[in-house]
Design an enzyme around this catalytic site. Structure first.
Site, PDB file in Angstrom:
ATOM      1  N   LYS A 269      -2.072  -1.538  -3.888  1.00 48.10           N
ATOM      2  CA  LYS A 269      -3.167  -0.268  -3.765  1.00 48.10           C
ATOM      3  C   LYS A 269      -2.380   0.952  -3.840  1.00 48.10           C
ATOM      4  O   LYS A 269      -1.103   1.078  -3.214  1.00 48.10           O
ATOM      5  CB  LYS A 269      -3.588  -0.406  -2.484  1.00 48.10           C
ATOM      6  CG  LYS A 269      -4.721   0.932  -2.291  1.00 48.10           C
ATOM      7  CD  LYS A 269      -5.075   0.675  -0.749  1.00 48.10           C
ATOM      8  CE  LYS A 269      -5.958   2.038  -0.643  1.00 48.10           C
ATOM      9  NZ  LYS A 269      -6.656   1.960   0.787  1.00 48.10           N
TER      10      LYS A 269
ATOM     11  N   LYS B 289       0.730  -1.148  -0.045  1.00 44.53           N
ATOM     12  CA  LYS B 289      -0.216   0.082  -0.164  1.00 44.53           C
ATOM     13  C   LYS B 289       0.912   1.257  -0.212  1.00 44.53           C
ATOM     14  O   LYS B 289       1.558   1.455   0.784  1.00 44.53           O
ATOM     15  CB  LYS B 289      -1.066   0.145   1.266  1.00 44.53           C
ATOM     16  CG  LYS B 289      -1.732   1.303   1.335  1.00 44.53           C
ATOM     17  CD  LYS B 289      -2.710   1.243   2.465  1.00 44.53           C
ATOM     18  CE  LYS B 289      -3.674   2.437   2.512  1.00 44.53           C
ATOM     19  NZ  LYS B 289      -4.471   2.580   3.351  1.00 44.53           N
TER      20      LYS B 289
HETATM   21  C1  PBG Z   1      -6.830   3.863   5.305  1.00 45.34           C
HETATM   22  C2  PBG Z   1      -7.456   3.507   4.041  1.00 45.34           C
HETATM   23  C3  PBG Z   1      -7.414   4.502   2.910  1.00 45.34           C
HETATM   24  C4  PBG Z   1      -7.826   3.773   1.909  1.00 45.34           C
HETATM   25  C5  PBG Z   1      -8.465   2.681   2.432  1.00 45.34           C
HETATM   26  N1  PBG Z   1      -8.024   2.570   3.664  1.00 45.34           N
HETATM   27  C6  PBG Z   1      -6.822   5.640   2.734  1.00 45.34           C
HETATM   28  C7  PBG Z   1      -5.539   6.090   3.543  1.00 45.34           C
HETATM   29  O1  PBG Z   1      -4.459   5.238   3.732  1.00 45.34           O
HETATM   30  O2  PBG Z   1      -5.274   7.130   4.083  1.00 45.34           O
HETATM   31  C8  PBG Z   1      -7.989   4.289   0.470  1.00 45.34           C
HETATM   32  C9  PBG Z   1      -8.883   3.842  -0.422  1.00 45.34           C
HETATM   33  C10 PBG Z   1      -9.362   4.903  -1.650  1.00 45.34           C
HETATM   34  O3  PBG Z   1      -8.886   5.774  -1.555  1.00 45.34           O
HETATM   35  O4  PBG Z   1     -10.121   4.384  -2.220  1.00 45.34           O
HETATM   36  N2  PBG Z   1      -6.581   2.825   6.244  1.00 45.34           N
END
Ligand code: PBG
Length: 341
Positions: A265, A202
């Site tokens: 992601k 991520k």
């Molecule tokens: C946070 C989380 C995020 C997303 C999913 N879980 C954002 C972040 O890490 O700040 C993003 C998903 C998206 O942008 O569609 N745990």
């Protein structure tokens, strides 16, 4: 320059593009509703929904409306939803304690979903950001995200979600060692059948902006709050967008710790990472087509600059071609309808 009549073109790939049927036979990548996971936002209240301003046609639903919506998604053949809670500001604290309340919005939503639509898989999220007054995925101590203290809370969250009926637990926080710890915690509590979908690679991405609007969970907002020493971004735990090899290292750790599925992601700026992870993984690979990727297509389509359906299906097909087995996407419902046509 004309090609002379005796010039010999020995290979003619266009033969396989000549008609719709031959293209269909030669097609390498399939996109079907089987591959789609629909992220869903749930909020407090009754019989209500609110559109996320930066995500047209995507809503935060109250539990009752979420259940109705889940019935629609299930009827369309979508196999799973990924659930995220919008927690009111007043319930957010620096220790994210509300996350462990066995009778709050999130476990209540899981229970309602599993009761009404038991076959629809519910994937829950164990990061702390929706509950944390500083917007971080972990506990902040003296300006630092405390890895091990965060894992303790996440393990309790996971057991709570499993007790409420979660089918799959997805840690999206990027703490080190959490997959193994979550597996242990779930097994010790008797939840050996609950699967782990790890957010393996991520990235610290700018494409999460609309999601943070949806949950009001941006760390930047919190940085203006009275609490001091709050990091303004997630760079000390989410991955550097410049790194690809590191995704493979993260993958090895997650597989070793017992991840049942792994995730990359965001998706579109990281197709090479999806491919690398898929090459090294012996478990299914998910990709998250995130909020910013959705917002870009929606905004361009609203301006009449892009064809929404064609571009969304092309993006999803590209993510599959890169190596994703399943895709989390805000286009899931529409794509399921388009694919039915
Ligand atoms: C946070 C989380 C995020 C997303 C999913 N879980 C954002 C972040 O890490 O700040 C993003 C998903 C998206 O942008 O569609 N745990």
């Amino acid at each position: 320059m004309a090609v002379s009549s005796d010039y010999d073109i020995s290979s003619r790939p266009r033969r396989l593009r000549r008609t719709a049927n031959i293209r269909r036979m030669a097609r390498e990548t399939r996109l079907s509703t089987d591959h789609l996971i629909a992220p869903q936002f749930v909020m407090d209240g009754e019989n209500n929904r609110e559109e996320v301003p930066s995500m047209p046609d995507t809503y935060r639903h109250t539990v009752d409306r979420l259940v109705d919506h889940a019935e629609t998604l299930d009827a369309l053949g979508i196999p799973a939803i990924a659930l995220f809670p919008a927690i009111p500001d007043g319930l957010k604290t620096p220790d994210a304690g509300h996350a462990l309340d066995p009778d709050h919005l999130y476990p209540n939503a899981i229970r309602a979903l599993k009761k009404a639509v038991p076959e629809l898989m519910v994937i829950t999220d164990t990061a702390l950001d929706p509950y944390n007054s500083d917007g971080h995925d972990g506990i902040v101590r003296d300006g630092i995200i405390d890895n091990d203290a965060t894992i303790q809370v996440m393990c309790q969250m996971a057991v709570l979600h499993a007790e409420a009926g979660a089918d799959v637990i997805a840690p999206s926080d990027m703490m080190d060692g959490r997959v193994g710890a979550l597996r242990d915690a779930l097994d010790s509590a008797g939840h050996t059948d609950v699967a782990l979908l790890s957010y393996t690679a991520k990235y610290s991405s700018n494409y999460y902006g609309p999601f943070r609007d949806a949950l009001d969970s941006a760390p930047e907002d919190a940085a203006n709050a009275p609490a001091k020493d709050i990091p303004e971004n997630k760079d000390t735990y989410q991955m550097d967008p410049a790194n690809g090899e590191e995704a493979v290292r993260e993958l090895m750790l997650d597989l070793d710790e017992g991840a049942d599925m792994v995730m990359v992601k965001p998706a579109l700026p990281y197709l090479d990472v999806i491919h690398r992870v898929q090459q090294h993984s012996d478990v299914p690979v998910a990709a998250y087509n995130v909020s910013g990727e959705y917002a870009m297509i929606k905004a361009a389509a609203q301006n009449g600059w892009l064809d929404e359906k064609a571009c969304a299906l092309e993006a999803l097909t590209g993510i599959r071609r890169a190596g994703a087995d399943v895709i989390l996407t805000y286009f899931a419902e529409d794509a399921a309808r388009w694919l039915e046509q």
